[in-house]
Every structure is written in structure tokens, then in C-alpha cells.
Design a protein around this motif. Structure first.
Motif, PDB file in Angstrom:
ATOM      1  N   GLY A  13       0.783  -1.225   0.000  1.00 52.55           N
ATOM      2  CA  GLY A  13       0.000   0.000   0.000  1.00 52.55           C
ATOM      3  C   GLY A  13       0.818   1.280   0.000  1.00 52.55           C
ATOM      4  N   CYS A  14       2.128   1.175   0.064  1.00 51.91           N
ATOM      5  CA  CYS A  14       2.983   2.362   0.075  1.00 51.91           C
ATOM      6  C   CYS A  14       3.571   2.563  -1.318  1.00 51.91           C
ATOM      7  CB  CYS A  14       4.106   2.216   1.093  1.00 51.91           C
ATOM      8  SG  CYS A  14       5.152   3.691   1.217  1.00 51.91           S
ATOM      9  N   ASP A  15       3.416   3.760  -1.859  1.00 55.28           N
ATOM     10  CA  ASP A  15       3.931   4.023  -3.212  1.00 55.28           C
ATOM     11  C   ASP A  15       5.188   4.892  -3.193  1.00 55.28           C
ATOM     12  OD1 ASP A  15       2.759   6.358  -2.393  1.00 55.28           O
ATOM     13  OD2 ASP A  15       1.546   6.649  -4.191  1.00 55.28           O
ATOM     14  N   TYR A  16       5.882   4.945  -2.041  1.00 56.16           N
ATOM     15  CA  TYR A  16       7.108   5.743  -1.931  1.00 56.16           C
ATOM     16  C   TYR A  16       8.200   5.166  -2.829  1.00 56.16           C
ATOM     17  CZ  TYR A  16      11.196   8.049   0.014  1.00 56.16           C
ATOM     18  OH  TYR A  16      12.345   8.782   0.158  1.00 56.16           O
ATOM     19  N   ALA A  17       8.938   6.053  -3.469  1.00 55.74           N
ATOM     20  CA  ALA A  17      10.083   5.665  -4.288  1.00 55.74           C
ATOM     21  C   ALA A  17      11.164   6.726  -4.108  1.00 55.74           C
ATOM     22  CB  ALA A  17       9.689   5.549  -5.747  1.00 55.74           C
ATOM     23  N   SER A  18      12.416   6.323  -4.290  1.00 51.43           N
ATOM     24  CA  SER A  18      13.507   7.277  -4.118  1.00 51.43           C
ATOM     25  C   SER A  18      14.611   7.049  -5.147  1.00 51.43           C
ATOM     26  CB  SER A  18      14.090   7.179  -2.708  1.00 51.43           C
ATOM     27  OG  SER A  18      14.736   5.939  -2.529  1.00 51.43           O
ATOM     28  N   VAL A  19      15.459   8.042  -5.259  1.00 50.77           N
ATOM     29  CA  VAL A  19      16.592   7.992  -6.177  1.00 50.77           C
ATOM     30  C   VAL A  19      17.712   7.137  -5.590  1.00 50.77           C
ATOM     31  CG1 VAL A  19      18.360   9.396  -7.311  1.00 50.77           C
ATOM     32  CG2 VAL A  19      16.021  10.243  -7.143  1.00 50.77           C
ATOM     33  N   GLN A  20      17.890   7.212  -4.273  1.00 46.79           N
ATOM     34  CA  GLN A  20      18.974   6.486  -3.619  1.00 46.79           C
ATOM     35  C   GLN A  20      18.424   5.387  -2.719  1.00 46.79           C
ATOM     36  OE1 GLN A  20      20.904   9.733  -1.575  1.00 46.79           O
ATOM     37  NE2 GLN A  20      22.383   9.969  -3.232  1.00 46.79           N
ATOM     38  N   LYS A  21      19.145   4.273  -2.667  1.00 52.54           N
ATOM     39  CA  LYS A  21      18.719   3.152  -1.841  1.00 52.54           C
ATOM     40  C   LYS A  21      18.760   3.512  -0.363  1.00 52.54           C
ATOM     41  CE  LYS A  21      19.284  -1.759  -0.956  1.00 52.54           C
ATOM     42  NZ  LYS A  21      18.836  -1.616   0.407  1.00 52.54           N
ATOM     43  N   CYS A  22      19.766   4.298   0.052  1.00 54.41           N
ATOM     44  CA  CYS A  22      19.875   4.652   1.469  1.00 54.41           C
ATOM     45  C   CYS A  22      18.666   5.470   1.923  1.00 54.41           C
ATOM     46  CB  CYS A  22      21.175   5.382   1.754  1.00 54.41           C
ATOM     47  SG  CYS A  22      21.374   6.934   0.875  1.00 54.41           S
ATOM     48  N   THR A  23      18.101   6.277   1.029  1.00 52.13           N
ATOM     49  CA  THR A  23      16.909   7.052   1.358  1.00 52.13           C
ATOM     50  C   THR A  23      15.702   6.131   1.517  1.00 52.13           C
ATOM     51  OG1 THR A  23      17.808   8.888   0.075  1.00 52.13           O
ATOM     52  CG2 THR A  23      15.489   9.018   0.659  1.00 52.13           C
ATOM     53  N   GLU A  28      11.827   3.141   4.942  1.00 54.12           N
ATOM     54  CA  GLU A  28      11.218   1.886   5.385  1.00 54.12           C
ATOM     55  C   GLU A  28      11.344   1.703   6.888  1.00 54.12           C
ATOM     56  OE1 GLU A  28      12.905  -1.081   2.762  1.00 54.12           O
ATOM     57  OE2 GLU A  28      11.251  -0.839   1.346  1.00 54.12           O
ATOM     58  N   VAL A  29      12.504   2.051   7.444  1.00 58.05           N
ATOM     59  CA  VAL A  29      12.688   1.914   8.890  1.00 58.05           C
ATOM     60  C   VAL A  29      11.810   2.917   9.631  1.00 58.05           C
ATOM     61  CG1 VAL A  29      14.328   2.250  10.781  1.00 58.05           C
ATOM     62  CG2 VAL A  29      15.005   0.945   8.782  1.00 58.05           C
ATOM     63  N   LEU A  30      11.867   4.183   9.215  1.00 55.34           N
ATOM     64  CA  LEU A  30      11.158   5.230   9.950  1.00 55.34           C
ATOM     65  C   LEU A  30       9.647   5.184   9.780  1.00 55.34           C
ATOM     66  CD1 LEU A  30      13.625   8.169   9.342  1.00 55.34           C
ATOM     67  CD2 LEU A  30      13.337   6.815  11.425  1.00 55.34           C
ATOM     68  N   ASN A  31       9.151   4.691   8.654  1.00 55.22           N
ATOM     69  CA  ASN A  31       7.712   4.663   8.412  1.00 55.22           C
ATOM     70  C   ASN A  31       7.057   3.304   8.627  1.00 55.22           C
ATOM     71  OD1 ASN A  31       6.944   7.461   7.283  1.00 55.22           O
ATOM     72  ND2 ASN A  31       8.860   6.932   6.286  1.00 55.22           N
ATOM     73  N   HIS A  32       7.821   2.248   8.456  1.00 58.40           N
ATOM     74  CA  HIS A  32       7.224   0.919   8.531  1.00 58.40           C
ATOM     75  C   HIS A  32       7.941  -0.012   9.513  1.00 58.40           C
ATOM     76  CE1 HIS A  32       5.111   2.344   5.026  1.00 58.40           C
ATOM     77  NE2 HIS A  32       6.223   2.389   4.322  1.00 58.40           N
ATOM     78  N   ALA A  40      16.988   2.507  16.913  1.00 62.01           N
ATOM     79  CA  ALA A  40      18.348   2.174  16.485  1.00 62.01           C
ATOM     80  C   ALA A  40      18.786   3.076  15.338  1.00 62.01           C
ATOM     81  CB  ALA A  40      18.443   0.711  16.077  1.00 62.01           C
ATOM     82  N   HIS A  41      17.887   3.330  14.402  1.00 60.26           N
ATOM     83  CA  HIS A  41      18.197   4.196  13.260  1.00 60.26           C
ATOM     84  C   HIS A  41      18.489   5.619  13.735  1.00 60.26           C
ATOM     85  CE1 HIS A  41      18.055   5.727   9.159  1.00 60.26           C
ATOM     86  NE2 HIS A  41      17.304   6.717   9.615  1.00 60.26           N
ATOM     87  N   LYS A  42      17.650   6.148  14.609  1.00 55.87           N
ATOM     88  CA  LYS A  42      17.840   7.508  15.114  1.00 55.87           C
ATOM     89  C   LYS A  42      19.123   7.625  15.931  1.00 55.87           C
ATOM     90  CE  LYS A  42      13.015   8.872  14.999  1.00 55.87           C
ATOM     91  NZ  LYS A  42      11.821   9.218  15.759  1.00 55.87           N
TER      92      LYS A  42
END
Length: 108
Positions: A13-23, A28-32, A40-42
Motif C-alpha cells: 500500500g505504500c507508493d514511496y520511491a527514491s533515487v537512492q537506496k539509502c533514502t 522503510e525503517v522510519l515509516n514501517h 536504532a536508526h535515530k
């Protein structure tokens, strides 16, 4: 810059896409991700272990160091380092060579 965003979120259900894999990874970590993954990420992003050699302020990354350095100290330290290099180079050139050719300064 084509505007292509090849890295797509795999969460249903998420249509997010980015130019860089790190983004995408951060998204994915922060939203899902789980609360533990988010914390841990923060924590990883907030580690400040790069000290400014002028004022001692701790910074997160080389990029933030460069921005801080320019804003807080201008180019003064960079100019001082350039002068140090010139002194070292001129001391070395007075010991080596005949002095017949142009100096490093004259050849620029």
C-alpha cells in the motif's frame, strides 16, 4: 538527472520511491519499522564523533563538518593551512634544486 526513482518501497500500500537506496532504507525503517528499529536508526544518525579542529564542536558527518567549518570559521583556517603548506613547500624547495627554474609560486 532524469527524475527516475528506481528504489520502490516494498511495504503493501505504500507508493514511496527514491533515487537512492539509502533514502529508501531510511523511509522503510522510519515509516514501517518496529519501534526498536526506529530507535536504532535515530541513535545511529545522532552519533556525533567528528570534532571540529578549531572549536571542538562534535559533528555527525563530514558534510556537516564542512558546513559548520565554513559558517563558523569562514575560510581563515583553510587559509592558515594553505600558508603552512606553502612554508613547508618553500623550505623543501630551498634545500632541493638549483634555483634556476621558476618557483612553484611563479609557475602558477
Amino acid at each position: 538527472h532524469t527524475g527516475e526513482k528506481p528504489y520502490k518501497c516494498t511495504y503493501p500500500g505504500c507508493d514511496y520511491a527514491s533515487v537512492q537506496k539509502c533514502t529508501l532504507d531510511a523511509h522503510e525503517v522510519l515509516n514501517h519499522g518496529s519501534l526498536q528499529e526506529k530507535e536504532a536508526h535515530k541513535a545511529k544518525k545522532q552519533v556525533k564523533n567528528l570534532p571540529c579542529n578549531v572549536c571542538g564542536k562534535l559533528l555527525v558527518s563530514q558534510t556537516s563538518f564542512e558546513a559548520h567549518y565554513w559558517q563558523a570559521h569562514g575560510n581563515a583556517v583553510g587559509e592558515a593551512k594553505l600558508e603552512e603548506r606553502k612554508e613547508v613547500m618553500s623550505a623543501g624547495s630551498s634545500e632541493v634544486g638549483s634555483g634556476d627554474g621558476p618557483s612553484a609560486e611563479e609557475s602558477r
